[in-house]
Motif scaffolding. Structure first.
Motif, PDB file in Angstrom:
ATOM      1  N   ARG A 205       0.402  -1.122  -0.671  1.00 46.09           N
ATOM      2  CA  ARG A 205      -0.306   0.145  -0.257  1.00 46.09           C
ATOM      3  C   ARG A 205       0.736   1.647   0.544  1.00 46.09           C
ATOM      4  NH1 ARG A 205      -5.488   0.758   1.629  1.00 46.09           N
ATOM      5  NH2 ARG A 205      -5.727  -1.286   2.123  1.00 46.09           N
ATOM      6  N   PHE A 206       1.945   1.421   0.560  1.00 39.82           N
ATOM      7  CA  PHE A 206       2.940   1.780   0.987  1.00 39.82           C
ATOM      8  C   PHE A 206       3.713   2.608  -0.530  1.00 39.82           C
ATOM      9  CE2 PHE A 206       6.881   4.397   1.592  1.00 39.82           C
ATOM     10  CZ  PHE A 206       6.760   5.431   2.501  1.00 39.82           C
ATOM     11  N   ILE A 207       3.622   1.522  -1.304  1.00 39.76           N
ATOM     12  CA  ILE A 207       4.706   1.045  -2.518  1.00 39.76           C
ATOM     13  C   ILE A 207       3.830   2.664  -3.805  1.00 39.76           C
ATOM     14  CG2 ILE A 207       5.300   0.437  -4.376  1.00 39.76           C
ATOM     15  CD1 ILE A 207       6.613  -1.708  -2.382  1.00 39.76           C
ATOM     16  N   ALA A 208       2.609   1.450  -3.474  1.00 35.52           N
ATOM     17  CA  ALA A 208       1.802   1.961  -4.451  1.00 35.52           C
ATOM     18  C   ALA A 208       1.495   3.595  -4.297  1.00 35.52           C
ATOM     19  CB  ALA A 208       0.562   1.049  -3.797  1.00 35.52           C
ATOM     20  N   SER A 209       1.089   3.948  -3.081  1.00 37.72           N
ATOM     21  CA  SER A 209       0.609   5.178  -3.108  1.00 37.72           C
ATOM     22  C   SER A 209       2.207   6.568  -3.400  1.00 37.72           C
ATOM     23  CB  SER A 209       1.087   5.698  -1.215  1.00 37.72           C
ATOM     24  OG  SER A 209       0.459   7.158  -0.878  1.00 37.72           O
ATOM     25  N   GLU A 210       3.308   6.492  -2.919  1.00 37.55           N
ATOM     26  CA  GLU A 210       4.452   6.652  -2.892  1.00 37.55           C
ATOM     27  C   GLU A 210       4.354   7.135  -4.698  1.00 37.55           C
ATOM     28  OE1 GLU A 210       6.888   8.457  -0.889  1.00 37.55           O
ATOM     29  OE2 GLU A 210       4.868   8.177  -0.131  1.00 37.55           O
ATOM     30  N   TYR A 211       4.571   5.825  -5.339  1.00 47.79           N
ATOM     31  CA  TYR A 211       3.965   5.905  -7.213  1.00 47.79           C
ATOM     32  C   TYR A 211       2.923   6.579  -7.671  1.00 47.79           C
ATOM     33  CZ  TYR A 211       3.802   3.667 -11.733  1.00 47.79           C
ATOM     34  OH  TYR A 211       3.443   3.460 -12.412  1.00 47.79           O
TER      35      TYR A 211
END
Length: 248
Positions: A205-211
């Motif tokens: 979820r964190f990676i997707a948000s930053e992406y």
């Protein structure tokens, strides 16, 4: 046996070594990976070379590769040069070598510089986000930048993404390059590319948000898509491999 060799201009002095690879490969250096394809770390003078020997194709594909399809070794070499031209890190490509017998394609090799790395994304099988936010944020931005440059690694798995650290900055490198896509990368395609990553839902979820932030995508939609593809991939994968999980 007919041999084709293409060498990066910077490494022409390695021509003799590269030409002897079909004979000497299995007796030189250290084996780094011994699966379907074999990878060796071989010292040559003041250099260390990463030499990947691709498995000989089945008889049908031996004909296909000789006449219709570009070899994995050649694709790896050409794609590495394309990535570097676009400012995307990968170990420096040295050469590729193809061996043919009559109308049949046999062995092929891709040679690159053996790099020393500080880590690789495979380390994140514990799945925890705490303490890794900076690295994972920079990884998401690296991926976004790569996709904005119209480059998609089709095997974006944890073992194919390595990094070096300089101060507070992480520099990411891609390996195993024979399967790449070059063209427009939509939000759906970009989110799908994270499906093979190891990590729990909080990390993904964190990676997707930053992406999403880096590409000006809708964050909620991007997170939803990324989690969907990640779950589907690992549900399918763990059915075939019950002993393996996305994180431990």
């Amino acid at each position: 046996m007919k041999t084709k060799i293409v060498i990066n201009a910077k490494y022409q002095h390695l021509k003799e070594f590269i030409g002897k690879l079909p004979v000497n490969f299995h007796t030189q250096g250290e084996v780094l990976f011994g699966g379907r394809n074999i990878i060796r770390d071989i010292p040559v003078g003041d250099l260390r070379l990463n030499v990947k020997a691709f498995k000989v194709p089945n008889i049908i594909n031996q004909f296909v590769y000789d006449n219709f399809r570009i070899s994995k070794a050649r694709r790896s070499f050409e794609y590495a040069n394309l990535l570097l031209e676009k400012g995307i890190n990968t170990p420096d490509p040295v050469a590729f070598l193809e061996c043919k017998q009559g109308f049949l394609f046999k062995q092929s090799y891709y040679i690159s510089i053996q790099e020393n790395f500080d880590g690789l994304m495979r380390e994140f099988n514990t799945g925890e986000l705490a303490g890794r936010e900076d690295l994972l944020s920079q990884f998401a931005k690296f991926t976004a930048d790569m996709h904005q440059k119209e480059v998609l690694h089709l095997d974006y798995s944890p073992g194919n993404i390595l990094y070096k650290k300089e101060g507070q900055s992480f520099h990411f490198y891609l390996v195993d390059l024979n399967r790449m896509y070059f063209g427009n990368i939509s939000m759906d395609l970009g989110c799908r590319s994270f499906r093979r990553l190891w990590g729990n839902e909080e990390m993904i979820r964190f990676i997707a948000s930053e992406y999403a932030k880096a590409r000006n995508f809708d964050q909620d939609k991007c997170i939803e898509l990324t989690l969907l593809y990640h779950r589907k991939f690992w549900e399918y994968f763990t059915k075939k491999h019950p002993d393996k999980k996305a994180y431990t």
